[in-house]
Design a protein around this motif. Structure first.
Motif, PDB file in Angstrom:
ATOM      1  N   GLN A   1      84.578  30.378  56.944  1.00 31.18           N
ATOM      2  CA  GLN A   1      83.303  31.042  56.714  1.00 31.18           C
ATOM      3  C   GLN A   1      82.342  30.052  56.069  1.00 31.18           C
ATOM      4  OE1 GLN A   1      83.978  34.587  54.443  1.00 31.18           O
ATOM      5  NE2 GLN A   1      84.661  33.528  52.615  1.00 31.18           N
ATOM      6  N   ALA A   2      81.056  30.341  56.253  1.00 31.26           N
ATOM      7  CA  ALA A   2      80.043  29.429  55.728  1.00 31.26           C
ATOM      8  C   ALA A   2      78.744  30.177  55.469  1.00 31.26           C
ATOM      9  CB  ALA A   2      79.793  28.282  56.712  1.00 31.26           C
ATOM     10  N   ALA A   3      78.036  29.728  54.456  1.00 36.53           N
ATOM     11  CA  ALA A   3      76.675  30.178  54.181  1.00 36.53           C
ATOM     12  C   ALA A   3      75.777  28.954  54.287  1.00 36.53           C
ATOM     13  CB  ALA A   3      76.571  30.798  52.795  1.00 36.53           C
ATOM     14  N   ILE A   4      74.720  29.068  55.064  1.00 33.72           N
ATOM     15  CA  ILE A   4      73.852  27.923  55.342  1.00 33.72           C
ATOM     16  C   ILE A   4      72.410  28.292  55.021  1.00 33.72           C
ATOM     17  CG2 ILE A   4      73.074  26.297  57.111  1.00 33.72           C
ATOM     18  CD1 ILE A   4      75.653  27.022  58.674  1.00 33.72           C
TER      19      ILE A   4
ATOM     20  N   ALA B   1      65.515  29.849  56.168  1.00 31.73           N
ATOM     21  CA  ALA B   1      66.437  30.675  56.944  1.00 31.73           C
ATOM     22  C   ALA B   1      67.765  30.745  56.214  1.00 31.73           C
ATOM     23  CB  ALA B   1      66.635  30.098  58.345  1.00 31.73           C
ATOM     24  N   SER B   2      68.360  31.922  56.215  1.00 33.32           N
ATOM     25  CA  SER B   2      69.657  32.151  55.592  1.00 33.32           C
ATOM     26  C   SER B   2      70.632  32.595  56.672  1.00 33.32           C
ATOM     27  CB  SER B   2      69.546  33.226  54.509  1.00 33.32           C
ATOM     28  OG  SER B   2      70.818  33.544  53.980  1.00 33.32           O
ATOM     29  N   ILE B   3      71.710  31.827  56.846  1.00 34.12           N
ATOM     30  CA  ILE B   3      72.668  32.067  57.919  1.00 34.12           C
ATOM     31  C   ILE B   3      74.056  32.270  57.329  1.00 34.12           C
ATOM     32  CG2 ILE B   3      73.883  30.946  59.838  1.00 34.12           C
ATOM     33  CD1 ILE B   3      71.237  29.559  60.509  1.00 34.12           C
ATOM     34  N   GLY B   4      74.775  33.260  57.836  1.00 37.15           N
ATOM     35  CA  GLY B   4      76.144  33.487  57.404  1.00 37.15           C
ATOM     36  C   GLY B   4      77.062  33.648  58.590  1.00 37.15           C
ATOM     37  N   VAL B   5      78.274  33.076  58.500  1.00 30.46           N
ATOM     38  CA  VAL B   5      79.259  33.202  59.572  1.00 30.46           C
ATOM     39  C   VAL B   5      80.644  33.272  58.951  1.00 30.46           C
ATOM     40  CG1 VAL B   5      79.357  30.685  59.861  1.00 30.46           C
ATOM     41  CG2 VAL B   5      80.145  32.181  61.701  1.00 30.46           C
TER      42      VAL B   5
END
Length: 292
Positions: free
Chosen positions: A218-221, A231-235
């Motif tokens: 998992q990652a938060a970018i 931009a805030s991205i989560g996977v």
């Protein structure tokens, strides 16, 4: 995709490299494209190519990728090999003079991507990542709203994606030798989405959780842009996410509903006005036709 040959009135003749799950999805989607014919498949074994050909009525079944790209009847190739083979499969096509639609992720790393793009440009050939999300009707509507200026100045974007997957060190998602990891599997969707809306970031920060096989689970970018937008991205593959996406501007916002990476509905909320919902139910094909 349209035929680039001037005066051509025949359908585009597709070949597929690979005969696995994603190749099946694309072949089914291609049935909904009126000017496309699937005429060839290439696999590493004749039996696999024949089985795929029987299922989709493909006339030309090749026992190697080299034979597929050498087939003079093929106009364009869809690369449906595993992640780690995308570079080699794409270059094989390009050196044979074939335009390419390459399944996501486009490549394993930036170096591979540059080599693929440089080769296509040097040879004057079409090359594109098969990012079906960008071409679905909801995203076409999103771009229409953005281009109209109705959102005002875009200041913030948020997108998350993720599904809980049982751990198996040999499964492609967790196997580093197979291009595993959450970012390459699902994270490419929000990265591509942010690129579509905001362009190229000038700052990147991230926090990553690595699993026992060494891949990112998992990652938060956080992405920053010259305009001041962020931009805030989560996977993640450790839990199932809400899978929603938002674009916030000074004059309104766009909400893309679950599952936003294969969307069928969205809402535009102008500040001071009534929300406008847009629905585009999947009534034909499986969605893969939009990238063809």
């Amino acid at each position: 995709m349209t035929d680039t040959k001037p005066g051509s009135d025949r359908n585009i003749r597709w070949g597929i490299i690979g005969a696995g799950k994603i190749a099946h999805h694309f072949a089914n989607g291609l049935k909904a494209v009126p000017d496309a014919d699937l005429i060839a498949v290439g696999s590493r074994a004749q039996a696999t190519a024949d089985a795929f050909g029987d299922e989709f009525d493909v006339p030309c079944r090749h026992a190697s990728y080299t034979q597929l790209v050498a087939d003079p009847e093929v106009d364009v190739v869809y690369v449906a090999t595993p992640h780690q083979d995308h570079r080699a499969s794409t270059l094989l096509c390009l050196y044979a003079g074939k335009p390419v639609l390459c399944e996501k992720p486009f490549a394993i790393n930036a170096g591979e991507a540059r080599e693929m793009v440089d080769t296509a440009r040097a040879r004057g050939l079409f090359l594109m990542e098969a990012m079906w999300t960008r071409y679905r009707p909801v995203m076409v509507k999103v771009r229409e709203i953005l281009e109209s200026g109705a959102l005002g100045e875009i200041r913030y974007l948020s997108a998350n994606i993720g599904w809980k997957n049982p751990f198996d060190p040999l499964f492609r998602l967790y196997n580093p030798d197979l291009g595993g990891g959450a970012l390459l599997d699902g994270g490419v969707y929000p990265v591509s989405f942010a690129s579509m809306v905001l362009g190229t970031p000038n700052t990147i920060a991230s926090a990553v959780s690595l699993g026992e096989t060494g891949v990112d689970e998992q990652a938060a970018i956080a992405l920053g842009y010259p305009s001041g937008a962020v931009a805030s991205i989560g996977v993640t593959v450790q839990v199932t996410s809400v899978n929603l996406a938002f674009i916030l501007g000074t004059e309104g916002r766009i909400e893309i509903h679950h599952d936003w990476h294969r969307p069928e509905s969205m809402t535009f909320v102008p500040f001071g006005g009534e929300p406008q919902r847009f629905d585009y139910p999947q009534t034909e094909g499986n969605g893969y036709q939009y990238e063809a």
